[in-house]
Design an enzyme around this catalytic site. Structure first.
Site, PDB file in Angstrom:
ATOM      1  N   LYS A 123       0.829  -1.205   0.000  1.00 27.17           N
ATOM      2  CA  LYS A 123       0.000   0.000   0.000  1.00 27.17           C
ATOM      3  C   LYS A 123       0.865   1.257   0.000  1.00 27.17           C
ATOM      4  CE  LYS A 123      -4.244  -2.141   1.278  1.00 27.17           C
ATOM      5  NZ  LYS A 123      -5.432  -2.198   2.123  1.00 27.17           N
ATOM      6  N   ARG A 149      -2.820 -10.823   4.727  1.00 23.31           N
ATOM      7  CA  ARG A 149      -3.225 -10.754   3.321  1.00 23.31           C
ATOM      8  C   ARG A 149      -2.103 -10.068   2.537  1.00 23.31           C
ATOM      9  NH1 ARG A 149      -5.992  -7.193  -0.173  1.00 23.31           N
ATOM     10  NH2 ARG A 149      -7.361  -8.266  -1.665  1.00 23.31           N
TER      11      ARG A 149
END
Length: 334
Positions: A277, A312
């Site tokens: 991210k 994840r």
């Protein structure tokens, strides 16, 4: 309201009377007492009283996977526009090859046909089904035995995926986008991941604000779990995700990762999804998402150190290797 955040330790020097974290190998003997408008205070774990029950109790198996150690969820986006790998796995054969490769190190494959990156537009239901259900069916036909989750906000997409062989529904909207999704999850008895978000992908990064991001997200998830229970979904089939990057600034993301152990108080497995991210690129000096693997692994290990049961990630093999070393050093199960 008082909140209790376990100050998590490894099991190497576990003292007598230490409290197990969610029934796993990590433990704590102190908690951080949090209350709005007051400075945090570190106190003995016993002062948490009945809140210790939720913090210490073993988690039920999730989709048949024991939650007594971190499990890796590999990300497979069959989309043209996901922030990290958009378009790479849109072709069915490319998606199948990537899924099979990830299944060697991931216990769960998370398959999504709609990008939820900042600014992403909603995908039509037929298109999302066409991208995901055939890949899931082909994986099952090809003998892939890893658990499969469908990353969707929409009931028809989830229904098609479950019919094709998916096991889990992973909803970034926590059952708030499509009112039919909660009843479907209840009816099918599928495990579900409820993720915190602020706004929609189109608007979520437009100046997100919180009074206290850690406590605000905790309260929001607590209500989401309660709402799911009212729809007939028991807590033992729910996992929670604080939603790193979904309506958060860099400072918000760091506060949530630092305070991640707080979310064990919800009595559900905790999923951390921070892979590649933007904040990792900002702090790590990696503008291109594909160059954020080292930072992503670092964040995954930080999550494991706070007892996250599901990680994840995009980079399955690298995360698996790092996790095995971390577990060996800390005397945990591999």
């Amino acid at each position: 309201m008082i909140y209790w955040r376990p100050l998590v330790q490894t099991d190497l020097s576990r003292p007598s009377g230490a409290v197990p974290l969610a029934g796993g190998p990590l433990w704590f003997s102190q908690v951080e007492r949090l209350e709005r408008g007051r400075a945090p205070e570190v106190v003995p774990a016993a002062e948490a009283g009945t809140a210790l029950d939720a913090l210490a109790a073993p988690r039920a198996d999730f989709a048949g996977l024991a939650m007594d150690r971190p499990r890796i969820m590999g990300i497979l986006n069959v989309t043209p526009d996901s922030f990290s790998d958009g378009g790479r796995f849109l072709a069915p054969q490319a998606a199948l090859a990537q899924a099979r490769a990830m299944a060697e190190g991931a216990e769960i494959l998370d398959i999504g046909g709609e990008s939820t990156r900042p600014g992403a537009q909603t995908v039509a239901v037929p298109d999302e089904i066409a991208r995901t259900a055939p890949v899931i069916a082909a994986l099952r036909a090809g003998g892939v035995t890893a658990k499969i989750s469908i990353d969707t906000r929409k009931a028809p997409v989830a229904k098609a995926a479950l019919h094709a062989g998916a096991d889990i529904v992973n909803d970034v909207a926590a059952l708030t986008f499509d009112p039919a999704l909660g009843p479907l999850v209840a009816e099918t008895q599928a495990p579900v991941v409820l993720m915190h978000h602020l706004g929609t992908p189109e608007t979520m990064q437009a100046d997100p604000r919180y009074d206290d991001v850690l406590l605000d997200v905790y309260d929001w998830l607590a209500e989401s779990v309660a709402r799911a229970e009212r729809q007939g979904i028991p807590r033992n089939r729910i996992a929670v995700d604080p939603g790193i990057g979904f309506g958060k600034t860099l400072a918000h993301n760091l506060a949530l990762i630092r305070g991640l152990s707080l979310f064990h108080g919800l009595g559900c497995p905790v999923l951390l999804g921070a892979s590649r991210k933007r904040f990792i690129g900002t702090l790590g000096g990696a503008e291109v998402a594909e160059a954020r693997m080292p930072g992503s692994v670092a964040v995954a290990l930080a999550g494991a150190a706070q007892g996250a049961q599901i990680l994840r990630v995009h980079d399955v093999a690298e995360t698996r290797q790092a996790l095995r070393l971390w577990q060996a050093i800390n005397g945990s199960r591999t």
